[in-house]
Design a protein around this motif. Sequence first.
Motif, PDB file in Angstrom:
ATOM      1  N   ILE A 376       0.898  -1.262  -0.003  1.00 22.07           N
ATOM      2  CA  ILE A 376       0.032   0.128  -0.144  1.00 22.07           C
ATOM      3  C   ILE A 376       0.778   1.205  -0.016  1.00 22.07           C
ATOM      4  CG2 ILE A 376      -1.656   1.378   1.376  1.00 22.07           C
ATOM      5  CD1 ILE A 376      -2.904  -1.503   2.405  1.00 22.07           C
ATOM      6  N   ILE A 377       0.711   2.066  -1.140  1.00 20.29           N
ATOM      7  CA  ILE A 377       1.688   3.059  -1.286  1.00 20.29           C
ATOM      8  C   ILE A 377       0.639   4.586  -1.189  1.00 20.29           C
ATOM      9  CG2 ILE A 377       3.226   4.316  -2.897  1.00 20.29           C
ATOM     10  CD1 ILE A 377       3.665   1.941  -4.256  1.00 20.29           C
ATOM     11  N   PRO A 378       1.177   5.404  -0.145  1.00 26.57           N
ATOM     12  CA  PRO A 378       0.631   6.557   0.028  1.00 26.57           C
ATOM     13  C   PRO A 378       0.501   7.311  -1.074  1.00 26.57           C
ATOM     14  CG  PRO A 378       1.541   6.278   2.089  1.00 26.57           C
ATOM     15  CD  PRO A 378       2.170   5.332   1.095  1.00 26.57           C
ATOM     16  N   LEU A 379      -0.476   8.176  -1.632  1.00 23.61           N
ATOM     17  CA  LEU A 379      -0.549   9.134  -2.618  1.00 23.61           C
ATOM     18  C   LEU A 379      -1.237  10.653  -2.074  1.00 23.61           C
ATOM     19  CD1 LEU A 379      -1.884   6.670  -5.470  1.00 23.61           C
ATOM     20  CD2 LEU A 379       0.550   7.421  -4.913  1.00 23.61           C
ATOM     21  N   ASN A 380      -0.545  11.521  -3.141  1.00 21.49           N
ATOM     22  CA  ASN A 380      -1.051  12.904  -3.047  1.00 21.49           C
ATOM     23  C   ASN A 380      -2.272  12.952  -3.915  1.00 21.49           C
ATOM     24  OD1 ASN A 380      -1.703  15.509  -2.931  1.00 21.49           O
ATOM     25  ND2 ASN A 380       0.373  16.211  -3.188  1.00 21.49           N
ATOM     26  N   PRO A 381      -3.496  12.923  -3.532  1.00 23.43           N
ATOM     27  CA  PRO A 381      -4.712  13.030  -4.554  1.00 23.43           C
ATOM     28  C   PRO A 381      -4.686  14.391  -5.526  1.00 23.43           C
ATOM     29  CG  PRO A 381      -5.237  13.386  -2.337  1.00 23.43           C
ATOM     30  CD  PRO A 381      -4.131  13.312  -2.395  1.00 23.43           C
ATOM     31  N   HIS A 382      -3.765  15.123  -5.087  1.00 26.27           N
ATOM     32  CA  HIS A 382      -4.189  16.518  -5.782  1.00 26.27           C
ATOM     33  C   HIS A 382      -2.909  16.458  -7.271  1.00 26.27           C
ATOM     34  CE1 HIS A 382      -6.696  18.105  -2.927  1.00 26.27           C
ATOM     35  NE2 HIS A 382      -5.568  17.697  -2.004  1.00 26.27           N
ATOM     36  N   ILE A 383      -2.149  15.423  -7.237  1.00 23.43           N
ATOM     37  CA  ILE A 383      -1.300  15.434  -8.291  1.00 23.43           C
ATOM     38  C   ILE A 383      -1.325  14.177  -9.099  1.00 23.43           C
ATOM     39  CG2 ILE A 383       0.362  16.889  -7.494  1.00 23.43           C
ATOM     40  CD1 ILE A 383       1.855  14.642  -6.371  1.00 23.43           C
ATOM     41  N   SER A 384      -0.856  13.869 -10.222  1.00 24.99           N
ATOM     42  CA  SER A 384      -0.940  12.852 -10.964  1.00 24.99           C
ATOM     43  C   SER A 384      -0.124  11.677 -10.307  1.00 24.99           C
ATOM     44  CB  SER A 384      -0.737  12.982 -12.478  1.00 24.99           C
ATOM     45  OG  SER A 384       0.659  13.223 -12.410  1.00 24.99           O
ATOM     46  N   VAL A 385      -0.585  10.500 -10.853  1.00 26.30           N
ATOM     47  CA  VAL A 385       0.251   9.254 -10.620  1.00 26.30           C
ATOM     48  C   VAL A 385       1.549   9.394 -10.780  1.00 26.30           C
ATOM     49  CG1 VAL A 385       0.410   6.781 -10.333  1.00 26.30           C
ATOM     50  CG2 VAL A 385      -1.875   7.973 -10.515  1.00 26.30           C
ATOM     51  N   ILE A 386       1.903   9.696 -12.014  1.00 27.04           N
ATOM     52  CA  ILE A 386       3.254   9.774 -12.453  1.00 27.04           C
ATOM     53  C   ILE A 386       4.000  10.816 -11.594  1.00 27.04           C
ATOM     54  CG2 ILE A 386       2.906  11.916 -14.148  1.00 27.04           C
ATOM     55  CD1 ILE A 386       5.472   8.822 -14.269  1.00 27.04           C
ATOM     56  N   ASP A 387       3.340  12.261 -11.265  1.00 25.76           N
ATOM     57  CA  ASP A 387       4.233  12.824 -10.383  1.00 25.76           C
ATOM     58  C   ASP A 387       4.217  12.635  -8.934  1.00 25.76           C
ATOM     59  OD1 ASP A 387       4.247  14.887 -12.124  1.00 25.76           O
ATOM     60  OD2 ASP A 387       2.431  15.992 -11.619  1.00 25.76           O
ATOM     61  N   ASN A 388       3.573  11.648  -8.419  1.00 25.50           N
ATOM     62  CA  ASN A 388       3.711  10.785  -7.132  1.00 25.50           C
ATOM     63  C   ASN A 388       5.007   9.863  -7.438  1.00 25.50           C
ATOM     64  OD1 ASN A 388       1.759  11.143  -4.770  1.00 25.50           O
ATOM     65  ND2 ASN A 388       0.280  11.185  -6.608  1.00 25.50           N
ATOM     66  N   ALA A 389       5.131   9.424  -8.231  1.00 20.43           N
ATOM     67  CA  ALA A 389       6.136   8.367  -8.575  1.00 20.43           C
ATOM     68  C   ALA A 389       7.275   9.344  -8.637  1.00 20.43           C
ATOM     69  CB  ALA A 389       6.072   7.731  -9.656  1.00 20.43           C
TER      70      ALA A 389
END
Length: 612
Positions: A376-389
Amino acid sequence: MALDGVTLAYLVSELAPQLIGARIDKIHQPEKDEIHLQLRQQGSRRLLLSTSATSPRFHFTEETKKNPPSPPMFCMILRKHLEGGKIVNLHQTALERVVTFEIQNYNDRGDLVSLHLHLEIMGKHSNLILVDPTTHTILDGLKRYSHALSQYREVLPGRTYLAPPSQGKLPPQENEELWRQTLYEEDLERSITSILLARFAGISPELAREIVIQAGLKPEILLHQCGDIDCSRLFQAYRRLCNPEEILEIKPCLYYNPALKTQLVAFSFTPFQQYQDLRRENVPSLNDAVQIFYQSKTSNNSLESKRGSLRKIVQEQHAHFSKKLKIYEEALLNANSSLNYQKWGELLTANLYRIPQGTVEASVEDYFDPTLASVIIPLNPHISVIDNAQHYYKLYNKAKATLLKTKSLKETTLEEVQYLASLRVSLDQASTLTELTEIHLELVGQGYVTGKHLKKNTLKLKKGRPQANAKSKLKSPKEVPQPRIYRSSQGKSIFVGKNNAQNDWLSLRKGKPNDLWLHVKQIPGSHVLVPLDEGEEFPDDTTLEEAAALAIYYSQARGSSQVAVDYTHVKQLKKPNSAKPGMVIYDQNWTLYLTPKTEILEQLLASEEITE
């Protein structure tokens, strides 16, 4: 013991024949609380008068001190009134700690006048006061003070001289009945020692204790526990020790710590039973005993003062670098935990089109794990998945850079902490001013303190950290180091370094390739060297254990049990480039685990060869 009224009376009696009739040639004031009188009578001698709070006294001395560029005011007053004069009398009143020098000299008009120089030996209230006895007027005092400091009297030029206030103690008693009566006026639950101290003049705590011991009683005995025979013995001991006018011969003694040959503990005008466990040395005169004792005490005070100032520097630097080390360790711990972000970035990139936009976490298969467990990887919902990566890649790169940079900083700081710990051990075990001076020079060389004796800009200090190349600019001392030298029970010499500079000299210059080298494992301490004969690979087992015992004694592990001591041959030692003084490395060694025996250590320490 203290220079009490009784001991002072013996000293006055001894020195009076040598002082009466002497001319005062010169007067100097090398210290703020010390006067030297250069006397002439069948030769020249120097009389020291000290009003030091810790060691007030007077005695002949052979020590000469550097005088200030201009004499202090009190010294000039003494020179005006006393130089060229003659000491006509020397006396002490009723075992009080006040010695009066009666001096005759010619005044400005050519008239012969008498002056009194009162030396008051009273701890922090000690003073030296010049008085006109015809009018009892103070001409001046070494320590001036007004009623703002003392309600009893003022010590100022022009004021009337008042002797120090009486403590109401009784002078020497010759009548045993009156002496007993004085005792029994006290509380029966009070100790004899405290009664003697409080009621009879001239007695110090050590002398009161000695009276009780020489009477065959315990020092803590109470008044109600004493019978008639005990009181008679007490009176005889009192008469034997506290009547200087009736005792024609004394036997002055010095007492040393039996374990340390040069540590002077006490002195007395006759052998004291309370010091029977100390090493005693008889001296020709009480003047010699007082001089040697107080010079040793002054030297020890200077030693402890310098040790304290150097210890403060080392402790502050050790605390500073220890704090930095903790910060680096925490940074490395956080960076190591952040290395996992690289995997998260790759897992997010691999699952880029499977993760909905705006989600707060992603559950993906960990293809780095053979079991393909879910992560389970926490993400920032306000940016894209690639930006999270990309964010996780940045965190990983930052952690990687932190590890790369902080690891070397941690190693350097750890070296500083270990080095400063070794300096603390050297400071604690230094026994002479010379040893402390060597450590001071080492601190200068490493940039922890500035050296005024060095050329300008020889050392440049950075805030919080010394220059690494500062030591290379210092010249090595020309003097050959003087390490501690002991003799094993088998006759072998054992060398022990007193500080890091001596440790380097012993290990890298003094030691031959096949000599044996010892050091406590991974603990700050001295280097120990056992010279071996040609063809000899190891010393005998007894010498090896004794050398290991000295390595433990002169280390931070002193007093510990089952201490690991590494030993190897000198040819195995290497000093890395830019390594701190006293630090060497070695690849091959043996380890001995030892608990030093007290009796063996005492024999070894007693075998030390005095080299200074």
